[in-house]
Design an enzyme around this catalytic site. Structure first.
Site, short mmCIF file in Angstrom:
data_model
loop_
_atom_site.label_atom_id
_atom_site.label_comp_id
_atom_site.label_asym_id
_atom_site.label_seq_id
_atom_site.Cartn_x
_atom_site.Cartn_y
_atom_site.Cartn_z
N CYS A 1 4.15 4.10 -11.47
CA CYS A 1 3.73 4.41 -10.10
C CYS A 1 4.70 3.79 -9.11
O CYS A 1 5.22 2.70 -9.34
CB CYS A 1 2.32 3.86 -9.85
SG CYS A 1 1.69 4.30 -8.21
N CYS B 1 1.31 -1.50 -5.29
CA CYS B 1 0.18 -2.33 -4.85
C CYS B 1 0.28 -3.71 -5.51
O CYS B 1 0.60 -3.81 -6.71
CB CYS B 1 -1.15 -1.66 -5.22
SG CYS B 1 -1.33 -0.05 -4.44
S1 SF4 Z 1 -3.20 0.76 -7.64
FE1 SF4 Z 1 -1.39 1.29 -6.39
S2 SF4 Z 1 0.39 0.79 -7.68
FE2 SF4 Z 1 -1.42 0.85 -9.02
S3 SF4 Z 1 -1.45 2.91 -9.88
FE3 SF4 Z 1 -2.77 2.93 -8.03
S4 SF4 Z 1 -1.41 3.52 -6.34
FE4 SF4 Z 1 -0.10 2.94 -8.05
#
Ligand code: SF4
Length: 350
Positions: free
Chosen positions: A110, A114
């Site tokens: 991803c 985050c």
């Molecule tokens: S929490 Fe944020 S970094 Fe993790 S998979 Fe979801 S969008 Fe991506």
């Protein structure tokens, strides 16, 4: 390379075979794949050899390999799947009473970074194809001890960064000729990709929306979720009001409880202001620590004190314990490959 069978809509299969085979052959095939979860043509006993040969000549029927399977004390199972190109993803199957919920991945890695999420450490490798999303659902349906009832796009990846393929997959599983999966039982969870929320609101394919909010204060959300610098809370709020106007579904706000970050009185005050005119429910989820990341889990006392005040919010609020924490299959813990090694083990997010 052949196209995967699992990304093809029933009407397209019917057109493809219409010249040489009666339509009921396709219905038989769909029955094996989407009702009996049998993927090997040799086991599809009512298909004649001519149809099987044409099928295998035209489509790829292979499925991802289940490389690892971890059963949690709470009954949930995390699967690590190896895709056709060798990339790996995870999915988590969570039983609860008669419910069987599958948490699917939408990307390998991803890009959204985050701060609390193990998947973010992998960075983004690629989007999943729609058939790779459907393959997760079919494998889980084959593995489950009861029919799949719920689907949540809360696995690896940001589904709204791969919206075309997510919508194609949803459209296929909602088709009466496949799983006839109800839109009410499928949820797409986003970190707050505003153009994606607007597109979802306008889409013909219906699905419920969850937003990983985690703070209603820009200065805190900027730190927890860099996407907030691109789409700050006021912009996000406008997109949620737009979704609300266009959809009959109530939005879910997800709020991971991280002590020292988002559990103070001013955080609740900001949340009350943000959610005030939204038709939503709010799920509070105690943080699951990820080795190598700085955040701690809240204590039971901290959770209870927070929830006492949170219950004064006008919306329906729920305290949700992530499933699969002991197998790193809980919220924010999904990861594969080299990044998994840096967290000490395989970690998954639900
Ligand atoms: S929490 Fe944020 S970094 Fe993790 S998979 Fe979801 S969008 Fe991506």
């Amino acid at each position: 390379m052949l196209n995967s069978l699992y990304g093809v809509l029933p009407q397209d299969l019917e057109s493809f075979f219409a010249k040489d085979f009666p339509a009921y052959r396709v219905r038989q095939l769909l029955n094996w794949v989407y009702r009996k979860f049998v993927f090997d043509p040799n086991q599809m006993t009512d298909l004649d050899q001519g149809f099987k040969s044409a099928l295998e000549a035209a489509f790829d029927l292979s499925m991802p390999q289940i490389a690892e399977k971890h059963l949690s004390r709470d009954g949930s199972t995390k699967y690590r799947l190896v895709l056709a190109d060798g990339d790996q993803i995870e999915m988590v199957l969570m039983p609860e009473g008669k419910k069987r919920t599958l948490c699917v991945s939408s990307q390998v890695g991803c890009a959204r970074a985050c701060a609390f999420c193990a998947t973010a450490r992998m960075k983004r490798r690629r989007n999943l194809h729609s058939h790779e999303i459907i393959q997760q659902i079919l494998l889980a349906a084959q593995e489950a001890d009861a029919p799949l009832t719920n689907l949540v796009f809360m696995g690896m990846g940001e589904p709204l960064d791969n919206l075309d393929n997510v919508l194609d997959a949803l459209s296929l599983i909602q088709h009466q000729g496949t799983l006839a999966f109800s839109p009410r039982r499928a949820t797409v969870s986003t970190c707050g990709i505003v153009p994606g929320i607007r597109r979802l609101a306008d889409s013909k394919v219906k699905v419920k929306l969850a937003v990983s909010l985690n703070s209603a204060r820009n200065e805190v959300r900027d730190v927890l979720m860099p996407v907030n610098k691109l789409y700050p809370l006021s912009t996000l709020k406008q997109s949620l009001l737009y979704y609300q106007k266009k959809s009959s579904f109530r939005i879910t706000l997800e709020y991971i409880l991280i002590p020292g970050m988002n559990m103070a009185a001013e955080d609740l005050k900001a949340l009350r202001k943000f959610s005030g005119d939204l038709s939503c429910k709010i799920n509070f989820i105690p943080y699951n620590p990820v080795p190598g990341l700085p955040h701690q889990a809240p204590s039971e006392d901290e959770i209870q004190q927070f929830m006492e005040k949170a219950r004064e919010l006008p919306q329906a609020v729920m305290l949700r314990r992530s499933k699969g924490a002991d197998i790193a299959g809980a919220c924010g813990q999904l990861v594969t490959g080299a990044a998994a090694k840096t967290t000490g083990e395989n970690h998954a997010k639900d």
